[in-house]
Design a protein around this motif. Structure first.
Motif, PDB file in Angstrom:
ATOM      1  N   ASP A 291       0.682  -1.061  -0.055  1.00  0.00           N
ATOM      2  CA  ASP A 291      -0.144   0.090  -0.024  1.00  0.00           C
ATOM      3  C   ASP A 291       0.818   1.303   0.152  1.00  0.00           C
ATOM      4  O   ASP A 291       0.518   2.467  -0.522  1.00  0.00           O
ATOM      5  CB  ASP A 291      -1.092  -0.041   1.324  1.00  0.00           C
ATOM      6  CG  ASP A 291      -1.961  -1.073   0.976  1.00  0.00           C
ATOM      7  OD1 ASP A 291      -2.217  -1.499   0.030  1.00  0.00           O
ATOM      8  OD2 ASP A 291      -2.440  -1.305   2.249  1.00  0.00           O
ATOM      9  N   GLN A 292       2.032   1.248   0.452  1.00  0.00           N
ATOM     10  CA  GLN A 292       2.962   2.528   0.728  1.00  0.00           C
ATOM     11  C   GLN A 292       3.642   2.716  -0.454  1.00  0.00           C
ATOM     12  O   GLN A 292       3.961   3.851  -0.905  1.00  0.00           O
ATOM     13  CB  GLN A 292       4.054   2.251   2.029  1.00  0.00           C
ATOM     14  CG  GLN A 292       4.797   3.378   2.067  1.00  0.00           C
ATOM     15  CD  GLN A 292       4.062   4.522   2.283  1.00  0.00           C
ATOM     16  OE1 GLN A 292       2.928   4.614   3.074  1.00  0.00           O
ATOM     17  NE2 GLN A 292       4.417   5.654   2.163  1.00  0.00           N
ATOM     18  N   ILE A 293       3.807   1.529  -1.354  1.00  0.00           N
ATOM     19  CA  ILE A 293       4.569   1.645  -2.554  1.00  0.00           C
ATOM     20  C   ILE A 293       3.592   2.942  -3.503  1.00  0.00           C
ATOM     21  O   ILE A 293       4.329   3.597  -4.363  1.00  0.00           O
ATOM     22  CB  ILE A 293       4.600   0.409  -3.220  1.00  0.00           C
ATOM     23  CG1 ILE A 293       5.637  -0.373  -2.513  1.00  0.00           C
ATOM     24  CG2 ILE A 293       5.201   0.624  -4.904  1.00  0.00           C
ATOM     25  CD1 ILE A 293       5.778  -1.788  -2.991  1.00  0.00           C
ATOM     26  N   ARG A 294       2.223   2.677  -3.439  1.00  0.00           N
ATOM     27  CA  ARG A 294       1.571   3.738  -4.260  1.00  0.00           C
ATOM     28  C   ARG A 294       1.724   5.217  -3.785  1.00  0.00           C
ATOM     29  O   ARG A 294       1.122   6.110  -4.481  1.00  0.00           O
ATOM     30  CB  ARG A 294       0.123   3.176  -4.092  1.00  0.00           C
ATOM     31  CG  ARG A 294      -0.191   1.740  -4.430  1.00  0.00           C
ATOM     32  CD  ARG A 294      -1.844   1.631  -4.503  1.00  0.00           C
ATOM     33  NE  ARG A 294      -2.060   0.306  -5.018  1.00  0.00           N
ATOM     34  CZ  ARG A 294      -2.232  -0.784  -4.098  1.00  0.00           C
ATOM     35  NH1 ARG A 294      -2.159  -0.795  -2.922  1.00  0.00           N
ATOM     36  NH2 ARG A 294      -2.540  -2.198  -4.479  1.00  0.00           N
ATOM     37  N   GLY A 296       4.825   6.333  -1.955  1.00  0.00           N
ATOM     38  CA  GLY A 296       6.074   6.754  -2.276  1.00  0.00           C
ATOM     39  C   GLY A 296       7.114   5.327  -1.998  1.00  0.00           C
ATOM     40  O   GLY A 296       7.055   4.750  -1.124  1.00  0.00           O
ATOM     41  N   PHE A 297       8.022   5.468  -3.053  1.00  0.00           N
ATOM     42  CA  PHE A 297       8.922   4.118  -2.816  1.00  0.00           C
ATOM     43  C   PHE A 297       9.977   4.169  -1.910  1.00  0.00           C
ATOM     44  O   PHE A 297      10.207   3.317  -1.237  1.00  0.00           O
ATOM     45  CB  PHE A 297       9.600   4.065  -4.427  1.00  0.00           C
ATOM     46  CG  PHE A 297       8.750   3.418  -5.349  1.00  0.00           C
ATOM     47  CD1 PHE A 297       8.787   2.098  -5.530  1.00  0.00           C
ATOM     48  CD2 PHE A 297       8.265   4.258  -6.333  1.00  0.00           C
ATOM     49  CE1 PHE A 297       7.927   1.453  -6.418  1.00  0.00           C
ATOM     50  CE2 PHE A 297       7.432   3.795  -7.583  1.00  0.00           C
ATOM     51  CZ  PHE A 297       7.494   2.465  -7.413  1.00  0.00           C
ATOM     52  N   ASN A 298      10.281   5.361  -1.502  1.00  0.00           N
ATOM     53  CA  ASN A 298      11.586   5.728  -0.462  1.00  0.00           C
ATOM     54  C   ASN A 298      10.980   5.145   0.858  1.00  0.00           C
ATOM     55  O   ASN A 298      11.686   4.691   1.625  1.00  0.00           O
ATOM     56  CB  ASN A 298      12.190   6.880  -0.538  1.00  0.00           C
ATOM     57  CG  ASN A 298      12.804   7.302  -1.848  1.00  0.00           C
ATOM     58  OD1 ASN A 298      13.228   6.323  -2.504  1.00  0.00           O
ATOM     59  ND2 ASN A 298      12.968   8.467  -2.390  1.00  0.00           N
ATOM     60  N   SER A 299       9.651   5.665   1.171  1.00  0.00           N
ATOM     61  CA  SER A 299       9.252   5.413   2.484  1.00  0.00           C
ATOM     62  C   SER A 299       8.805   3.740   2.495  1.00  0.00           C
ATOM     63  O   SER A 299       8.919   3.352   3.599  1.00  0.00           O
ATOM     64  CB  SER A 299       8.010   6.206   2.778  1.00  0.00           C
ATOM     65  OG  SER A 299       7.360   5.981   4.048  1.00  0.00           O
ATOM     66  N   ALA A 300       8.410   3.110   1.404  1.00  0.00           N
ATOM     67  CA  ALA A 300       8.023   1.859   1.417  1.00  0.00           C
ATOM     68  C   ALA A 300       9.473   1.109   1.528  1.00  0.00           C
ATOM     69  O   ALA A 300       9.247   0.137   2.307  1.00  0.00           O
ATOM     70  CB  ALA A 300       7.431   1.558  -0.035  1.00  0.00           C
ATOM     71  N   ALA A 301      10.365   1.689   0.878  1.00  0.00           N
ATOM     72  CA  ALA A 301      11.725   0.811   1.162  1.00  0.00           C
ATOM     73  C   ALA A 301      12.062   0.912   2.499  1.00  0.00           C
ATOM     74  O   ALA A 301      12.771   0.045   3.093  1.00  0.00           O
ATOM     75  CB  ALA A 301      12.879   1.597   0.063  1.00  0.00           C
ATOM     76  N   ALA A 302      11.992   1.975   3.222  1.00  0.00           N
ATOM     77  CA  ALA A 302      12.068   1.775   4.784  1.00  0.00           C
ATOM     78  C   ALA A 302      11.424   0.946   5.524  1.00  0.00           C
ATOM     79  O   ALA A 302      11.794   0.268   6.388  1.00  0.00           O
ATOM     80  CB  ALA A 302      12.056   3.298   5.283  1.00  0.00           C
ATOM     81  N   LEU A 303      10.183   0.845   5.277  1.00  0.00           N
ATOM     82  CA  LEU A 303       9.485  -0.258   5.766  1.00  0.00           C
ATOM     83  C   LEU A 303       9.540  -1.628   5.246  1.00  0.00           C
ATOM     84  O   LEU A 303       9.627  -2.492   6.367  1.00  0.00           O
ATOM     85  CB  LEU A 303       7.755   0.168   5.304  1.00  0.00           C
ATOM     86  CG  LEU A 303       6.770  -0.828   5.998  1.00  0.00           C
ATOM     87  CD1 LEU A 303       6.717  -0.661   7.622  1.00  0.00           C
ATOM     88  CD2 LEU A 303       5.534  -0.517   5.512  1.00  0.00           C
ATOM     89  N   SER A 304       9.964  -1.813   4.189  1.00  0.00           N
ATOM     90  CA  SER A 304      10.507  -3.177   3.753  1.00  0.00           C
ATOM     91  C   SER A 304      11.758  -3.628   4.493  1.00  0.00           C
ATOM     92  O   SER A 304      11.833  -4.713   4.792  1.00  0.00           O
ATOM     93  CB  SER A 304      10.521  -3.181   2.338  1.00  0.00           C
ATOM     94  OG  SER A 304      11.733  -2.535   1.882  1.00  0.00           O
ATOM     95  N   THR A 305      12.701  -2.487   4.662  1.00  0.00           N
ATOM     96  CA  THR A 305      13.854  -2.929   5.242  1.00  0.00           C
ATOM     97  C   THR A 305      13.762  -3.193   6.999  1.00  0.00           C
ATOM     98  O   THR A 305      14.334  -4.153   7.537  1.00  0.00           O
ATOM     99  CB  THR A 305      15.052  -1.537   5.436  1.00  0.00           C
ATOM    100  OG1 THR A 305      15.146  -1.244   3.838  1.00  0.00           O
ATOM    101  CG2 THR A 305      16.267  -1.825   6.072  1.00  0.00           C
TER     102      THR A 305
END
Length: 336
Positions: A291-294, A296-305
């Motif tokens: 859901d966050q990828i839609r 912002g990619f960078n914020s989603a990258a932090a969440l995936s990390t």
């Protein structure tokens, strides 16, 4: 006499070393050649792993320290993202609740809510699958007519794609579905929190229990029958044989099975997303990342990390403190 024996011994040793030296050189040369060929044959696999796994992970970590591009509220212009430091991580770990910071320890933010839901699903499903899988493995380990057919039939739920399983159970738990007609109830299984959670748990247990059963069955088949026969001769009851023989000897395989299943459950996405779209407090960390990828990619990258680090810590605890070491178990069994 005392001087002839050492002389003959030295001559014999020299002759032997001259005959053995070419053989040693050949063995060393062969070992070096095999090492080179092993490196050549492994190189394509290592390169593929680096492209498919290492590069995306490293790139996601780099992106997690960048700001997302968007509109500047002060100027109204579209601006590119710059260095964000740990702001993206702070956004998730100390997220805002209705415009103010969430109180410490509460589950009011999206991240902590998804974290608690993910661990709830993981702990409950893995516990149920371990108990049911152990029971199924004990039955399949016995000798009876049609055992091969039973083992093949057990694999059917595991062989069905997860998306198909989710749709299947979605129709079962529909308001006019089989579940309500069977129990004579009118429950909105996917329309309220706890029915939706238990619908997802039942679906996941039905699909993944065969996986646990097969891994535990592999451990049960390594236990010699003579051990049980000796225990019967000594007068051990069925419960004593289970607690004193079966559980200790199957523990390495059991812990590895629980580890694999726990890591898989912490990445749960398909079942809750298809059945509830993450509604009614069924949003897992993986759903939150998508859901966050839609947005912002960078914020989603932090969440995936963060999700990756959580799963890594769980795996480390299992391997370091609970003995779920597949390599160590294989090595010890090989030494035996």
């Amino acid at each position: 006499m005392s001087t002839e024996v050492p002389a003959r011994t030295q001559a014999k040793a020299a002759s032997t070393s001259r005959h053995q030296m070419p053989g040693r050189e050949s063995a060393d040369r062969k070992q070096v050649t095999q090492g080179r060929w092993a490196s050549v044959l492994l190189a394509p696999t290592l390169i593929l792993l680096a492209v498919v796994i290492i590069y995306p992970v490293v790139n996601a970590i780099i992106m997690s320290f960048q700001k997302d591009a968007g509109l500047d509220t002060a100027t109204g212009f579209f601006v590119q993202g710059g260095a964000a430091g740990f702001d993206n991580y702070a956004h998730w770990i100390a997220q805002q609740c209705n415009g103010v910071a969430c109180p410490p320890g509460t589950l009011g933010s999206q991240f902590w809510g998804a974290m608690s839901t993910t661990f709830f699903f993981a702990i409950v499903t893995v516990a149920l699958e371990t108990v049911l899988g152990f029971w199924m493995a004990i039955i399949m380990a016995r000798t009876f007519r049609g055992r091969s057919i039973v083992r093949a039939a057990v694999l059917v739920p595991w062989a069905i794609p997860t998306a198909v399983t989710a749709k299947l159970w979605f129709f079962i738990f529909a308001f006019e579905g089989i579940a309500n007609k069977l129990f004579g109830q009118q429950i909105l299984w996917t329309g309220s929190e706890w029915p939706a959670r238990w619908a997802i748990i039942i679906s996941d247990v039905w699909k993944t229990t065969p996986f646990m059963a097969l891994l535990i069955l592999a451990g049960l088949q390594l236990i010699p029958d003579e051990v049980y026969e000796a225990a019967k001769v000594d007068g051990a009851s069925a419960w004593q044989r289970f607690t004193q023989i079966t559980l200790p000897l199957v523990r390495p395989a059991l812990m590895v099975a629980i580890l694999f299943r726990m890591l898989d459950a912490l990445r749960m996405f398909d079942l809750p997303y298809i059945m509830t779209q993450g509604g009614n407090n069924t949003t897992t960390l993986s759903i939150l990342v998508v859901d966050q990828i839609r947005q912002g990619f960078n914020s989603a990258a932090a969440l995936s990390t963060i999700t990756f680090l959580v799963i890594f810590i769980v795996a480390f605890i299992f391997v370091r403190f609970l003995g779920a070491n597949a390599v160590g178990a294989a090595t010890s069994s090989g030494k035996k």
